[in-house]
Design a protein around this motif. Sequence first.
Motif, PDB file in Angstrom:
ATOM      1  N   UNK A   1      -4.620  -9.088   8.274  1.00  0.00           N
ATOM      2  CA  UNK A   1      -4.121 -10.398   7.922  1.00  0.00           C
ATOM      3  C   UNK A   1      -2.823 -10.178   7.146  1.00  0.00           C
ATOM      4  N   UNK A   2      -2.030 -11.217   6.973  1.00  0.00           N
ATOM      5  CA  UNK A   2      -0.784 -11.041   6.224  1.00  0.00           C
ATOM      6  C   UNK A   2      -0.635 -12.157   5.204  1.00  0.00           C
TER       7      UNK A   2
ATOM      8  N   UNK B   1      -4.592 -14.214   9.852  1.00  0.00           N
ATOM      9  CA  UNK B   1      -5.903 -13.730   9.441  1.00  0.00           C
ATOM     10  C   UNK B   1      -6.139 -12.387  10.129  1.00  0.00           C
ATOM     11  N   UNK B   2      -6.922 -11.513   9.522  1.00  0.00           N
ATOM     12  CA  UNK B   2      -7.187 -10.212  10.140  1.00  0.00           C
ATOM     13  C   UNK B   2      -8.056 -10.334  11.382  1.00  0.00           C
ATOM     14  N   UNK B   3      -7.925  -9.339  12.269  1.00  0.00           N
ATOM     15  CA  UNK B   3      -8.819  -9.279  13.428  1.00  0.00           C
ATOM     16  C   UNK B   3     -10.232  -9.030  12.920  1.00  0.00           C
ATOM     17  N   UNK B   4     -11.211  -9.260  13.753  1.00  0.00           N
ATOM     18  CA  UNK B   4     -12.613  -9.205  13.328  1.00  0.00           C
ATOM     19  C   UNK B   4     -13.002  -7.868  12.709  1.00  0.00           C
ATOM     20  N   UNK B   5     -12.522  -6.756  13.278  1.00  0.00           N
ATOM     21  CA  UNK B   5     -12.911  -5.451  12.749  1.00  0.00           C
ATOM     22  C   UNK B   5     -12.283  -5.149  11.391  1.00  0.00           C
TER      23      UNK B   5
ATOM     24  N   UNK C   1      -5.832  -7.352   4.199  1.00  0.00           N
ATOM     25  CA  UNK C   1      -4.565  -8.071   4.348  1.00  0.00           C
ATOM     26  C   UNK C   1      -3.390  -7.199   3.935  1.00  0.00           C
ATOM     27  N   UNK C   2      -2.318  -7.252   4.712  1.00  0.00           N
ATOM     28  CA  UNK C   2      -1.041  -6.667   4.339  1.00  0.00           C
ATOM     29  C   UNK C   2      -0.353  -7.684   3.436  1.00  0.00           C
TER      30      UNK C   2
ATOM     31  N   UNK D   1      -4.591  -5.325   0.524  1.00  0.00           N
ATOM     32  CA  UNK D   1      -5.620  -5.836  -0.377  1.00  0.00           C
ATOM     33  C   UNK D   1      -6.860  -6.183   0.433  1.00  0.00           C
ATOM     34  N   UNK D   2      -7.990  -6.196  -0.251  1.00  0.00           N
ATOM     35  CA  UNK D   2      -9.259  -6.576   0.362  1.00  0.00           C
ATOM     36  C   UNK D   2      -9.724  -7.872  -0.274  1.00  0.00           C
ATOM     37  N   UNK D   3     -10.126  -8.827   0.573  1.00  0.00           N
ATOM     38  CA  UNK D   3     -10.643 -10.087   0.043  1.00  0.00           C
ATOM     39  C   UNK D   3     -11.950  -9.807  -0.681  1.00  0.00           C
TER      40      UNK D   3
END
Length: 141
Positions: free
Chosen positions: A72-73, A101-105, A110-111, A123-125
């Motif tokens: 995701x960005x 949004x990031x792809x499912x895997x 996120x960048x 970063x990680x949500x």
Amino acid sequence: LVGFYVKCSAGFYVRALAHELGAALGCGGHLEKLRRIASGEFNIQDATPLDKALANPQAVIRPLAGLPLGFGQLIITPEAAVRLRNGQPLAGADVLQRETEPVETLRDLYLVRTLQEGAVGLVTRAGAQLFKPTVLFGLGE
């Protein structure tokens, strides 16, 4: 000697496949060579030969934000970038824009970038409006 192509997902061990095939045949098995011809959106047909890349590196560098990496960005404020580089998490107010949004895997990865300086890190949500630093770029600058 057997040659074959494998199309597989991330985390698949081709070397283990060779071992299992050899065990099933009763003769043992290993890889003599392994060549990745694609990974995600990248494939060998679009690759730049090493001699050309070494001759003119600037010609082959692509902006990180435009690559189809699956992250995701997020665009964040410059002030948030400073705090992030100091190991502090991002809150919802730090995010100016959620571009993709990031792809499912990569569901929570996120960048992060600013409009002024580009990529800051990954970063990680960690909640609905909370993002924790995972990998930071340019800390030695």
